[in-house]
Design a protein around this motif. Sequence first.
Motif, PDB file in Angstrom:
ATOM      1  N   LEU A  78       1.189  -1.269   0.094  1.00  0.00           N
ATOM      2  CA  LEU A  78       0.167  -0.356  -0.120  1.00  0.00           C
ATOM      3  C   LEU A  78       0.639   0.964   0.047  1.00  0.00           C
ATOM      4  O   LEU A  78       0.382   2.174  -0.272  1.00  0.00           O
ATOM      5  CB  LEU A  78      -1.672   0.232   1.504  1.00  0.00           C
ATOM      6  CG  LEU A  78      -1.788  -1.170   0.800  1.00  0.00           C
ATOM      7  CD1 LEU A  78      -2.972  -1.079   2.577  1.00  0.00           C
ATOM      8  CD2 LEU A  78      -3.106  -0.612   0.581  1.00  0.00           C
ATOM      9  N   SER A  79       1.894   1.335   0.863  1.00  0.00           N
ATOM     10  CA  SER A  79       2.757   1.738   0.748  1.00  0.00           C
ATOM     11  C   SER A  79       3.680   2.907  -0.944  1.00  0.00           C
ATOM     12  O   SER A  79       4.509   3.243  -1.122  1.00  0.00           O
ATOM     13  CB  SER A  79       3.440   2.225   1.896  1.00  0.00           C
ATOM     14  OG  SER A  79       4.930   1.097   1.158  1.00  0.00           O
ATOM     15  N   TYR A  84       0.063   6.905  -2.366  1.00  0.00           N
ATOM     16  CA  TYR A  84       0.193   8.077  -3.503  1.00  0.00           C
ATOM     17  C   TYR A  84      -1.776   7.035  -4.024  1.00  0.00           C
ATOM     18  O   TYR A  84      -2.975   7.947  -3.478  1.00  0.00           O
ATOM     19  CB  TYR A  84       0.639   7.576  -5.075  1.00  0.00           C
ATOM     20  CG  TYR A  84      -0.351   8.660  -5.898  1.00  0.00           C
ATOM     21  CD1 TYR A  84      -1.104   9.952  -6.321  1.00  0.00           C
ATOM     22  CD2 TYR A  84      -1.567   8.071  -6.798  1.00  0.00           C
ATOM     23  CE1 TYR A  84      -1.314  10.443  -6.748  1.00  0.00           C
ATOM     24  CE2 TYR A  84      -2.892   8.921  -7.768  1.00  0.00           C
ATOM     25  CZ  TYR A  84      -2.638  10.622  -7.593  1.00  0.00           C
ATOM     26  OH  TYR A  84      -3.202  10.984  -8.119  1.00  0.00           O
ATOM     27  N   GLU A  85      -2.493   5.708  -3.342  1.00  0.00           N
ATOM     28  CA  GLU A  85      -3.223   5.365  -3.980  1.00  0.00           C
ATOM     29  C   GLU A  85      -3.736   5.857  -2.746  1.00  0.00           C
ATOM     30  O   GLU A  85      -5.384   5.992  -2.729  1.00  0.00           O
ATOM     31  CB  GLU A  85      -4.128   4.133  -4.372  1.00  0.00           C
ATOM     32  CG  GLU A  85      -4.417   3.189  -5.160  1.00  0.00           C
ATOM     33  CD  GLU A  85      -5.391   3.828  -6.476  1.00  0.00           C
ATOM     34  OE1 GLU A  85      -6.141   4.525  -6.544  1.00  0.00           O
ATOM     35  OE2 GLU A  85      -4.459   4.427  -7.506  1.00  0.00           O
ATOM     36  N   LEU A  86      -3.277   5.223  -1.537  1.00  0.00           N
ATOM     37  CA  LEU A  86      -4.198   5.564  -0.236  1.00  0.00           C
ATOM     38  C   LEU A  86      -4.656   7.008  -0.241  1.00  0.00           C
ATOM     39  O   LEU A  86      -5.585   7.516   0.527  1.00  0.00           O
ATOM     40  CB  LEU A  86      -3.210   5.321   0.829  1.00  0.00           C
ATOM     41  CG  LEU A  86      -3.036   3.611   1.303  1.00  0.00           C
ATOM     42  CD1 LEU A  86      -1.568   4.246   2.582  1.00  0.00           C
ATOM     43  CD2 LEU A  86      -4.659   3.172   1.708  1.00  0.00           C
ATOM     44  N   PHE A  91      -9.173  11.995  -0.195  1.00  0.00           N
ATOM     45  CA  PHE A  91      -9.308  13.122  -1.741  1.00  0.00           C
ATOM     46  C   PHE A  91     -10.072  12.545  -1.398  1.00  0.00           C
ATOM     47  O   PHE A  91     -11.524  13.390  -1.747  1.00  0.00           O
ATOM     48  CB  PHE A  91      -8.512  13.673  -2.213  1.00  0.00           C
ATOM     49  CG  PHE A  91      -8.627  14.878  -3.422  1.00  0.00           C
ATOM     50  CD1 PHE A  91      -8.730  15.567  -2.995  1.00  0.00           C
ATOM     51  CD2 PHE A  91      -9.279  14.099  -4.641  1.00  0.00           C
ATOM     52  CE1 PHE A  91      -9.159  17.149  -3.360  1.00  0.00           C
ATOM     53  CE2 PHE A  91      -9.600  15.373  -5.490  1.00  0.00           C
ATOM     54  CZ  PHE A  91     -10.136  16.458  -5.037  1.00  0.00           C
ATOM     55  N   LEU A  92     -11.158  11.676  -2.126  1.00  0.00           N
ATOM     56  CA  LEU A  92     -12.386  11.334  -3.042  1.00  0.00           C
ATOM     57  C   LEU A  92     -13.010  10.786  -1.692  1.00  0.00           C
ATOM     58  O   LEU A  92     -14.208  10.963  -2.568  1.00  0.00           O
ATOM     59  CB  LEU A  92     -12.148  10.096  -3.697  1.00  0.00           C
ATOM     60  CG  LEU A  92     -11.527  10.536  -5.141  1.00  0.00           C
ATOM     61  CD1 LEU A  92     -11.107   8.845  -5.658  1.00  0.00           C
ATOM     62  CD2 LEU A  92     -11.612  11.683  -6.153  1.00  0.00           C
ATOM     63  N   LEU A  93     -12.691  10.178  -1.003  1.00  0.00           N
ATOM     64  CA  LEU A  93     -14.077  10.244   0.533  1.00  0.00           C
ATOM     65  C   LEU A  93     -14.077  11.646   0.915  1.00  0.00           C
ATOM     66  O   LEU A  93     -15.409  11.801   0.787  1.00  0.00           O
ATOM     67  CB  LEU A  93     -13.440   9.369   1.896  1.00  0.00           C
ATOM     68  CG  LEU A  93     -13.653   9.677   2.940  1.00  0.00           C
ATOM     69  CD1 LEU A  93     -14.380   8.792   2.907  1.00  0.00           C
ATOM     70  CD2 LEU A  93     -12.625   9.573   4.436  1.00  0.00           C
TER      71      LEU A  93
END
Length: 400
Positions: A78-79, A84-86, A91-93
């Motif tokens: 995930l890192s 970035y994906e996290l 942001f979209l949340l």
Amino acid sequence: MPSYSPAYDVLFLLLGATMVLAMHAGFAFLELGTVRKKNQVNALVKILTDFAVSTVAYAFIGYPLAYGVNFWAGAGALSAHHGYELVRFFFLLTFAAAIPAIVSGGIAERAKFHPQSVATFFLVGVVYPFFEGIAWNGHFGVQAWFTKMFGAPFHDFAGSVVVHAVGGWIGLAAVLMLGARRGRYHRDGHVSAHPPSSIPFLALGAWILIVGWFGFNVMSAQRVGGISGLVAVNSLMAMVGGTLAAMLLGKDDPGFIHNGPLAGLVAVCAGSDLMHPFGALVVGAIAGALFLWLFTLTQNRWKIDDVLGVWPLHGLCGVWGGIAAGLFGQTWLGGIGGVSLMSQLLGTALGVAIAFAGGLVVYGALKATMGLRLSEEQEFNGADISIHNITATPERETSW
């Protein structure tokens, strides 16, 4: 891949996420200042708890539904790319969580607390990401069909339709399901006024939203390389246009004046990366006038008790924003081009249909099972005492 370090994209998007997260304080204080004093605590609590429920719903259901991305991998994976994906999820949340924050203002002063939390889970987990995936991730081939038929996909750079219109039309469904506040409308046609409890708090909420909106719009590029000063200045001009229209047409009413810039900002989101700044000024001014006219019509003529006017502000100004992108984005009106008015009309209509139908289903099911309204006594006493057992401003000192 960009020639610069991905860390810059992470920082850029994290700043945007933080600014939009701060906008939720704006939602809270805008509602707090508008409702009566006996419902101020409830306004604050709803925005915070709805954000928490939204985070869980979007992480486990909504974000994977919209983008096909989940976070079941190990932290090492995930890192990757500095996480970035996290941070993109974060942001979209903040966008997704705006849906219940918008709805909250419409159903204020008479809605039960926990049924709204359940509604939030399904709205953010299913209804919103269903259309988000269509508009922003090409689901079901809808955007490809628009491009084939009309030469361009449905364009919504920062969410006039995807976020605001969807939230506003879900809010309308909720308000209709809930019904008006007791004593608001009388059989003889008389309308009881419920003036704002605190213009300073209302104004504070509006200002927080205005400032955060520049993160909402500008950072929608999602990468440093896509940043555009055009988006920033178009947001500014639309905000100013909405403010001036509200001042001139609203008889100097401070409630209208502080909602006018929000109407302009709602409307400019979709085409903020396409329009000429003078076009954005016009779009914002039309949105400000539209909000004033339809708020008054909704409350007084149609007797729809939408407390903060979320349907006119977000639902209808969001629709105007989707259409305006197809007009003022055209080169003959100074725009960049590459947008189709027909795609904008159909994409906007699709968003409205999904939002309103989804809102009716979610709130209809809750009305039939858990119930939506406080009792008459609870509503009379206010949501603060009835739900939270405390008021915002105790009128007497405690004995100790």
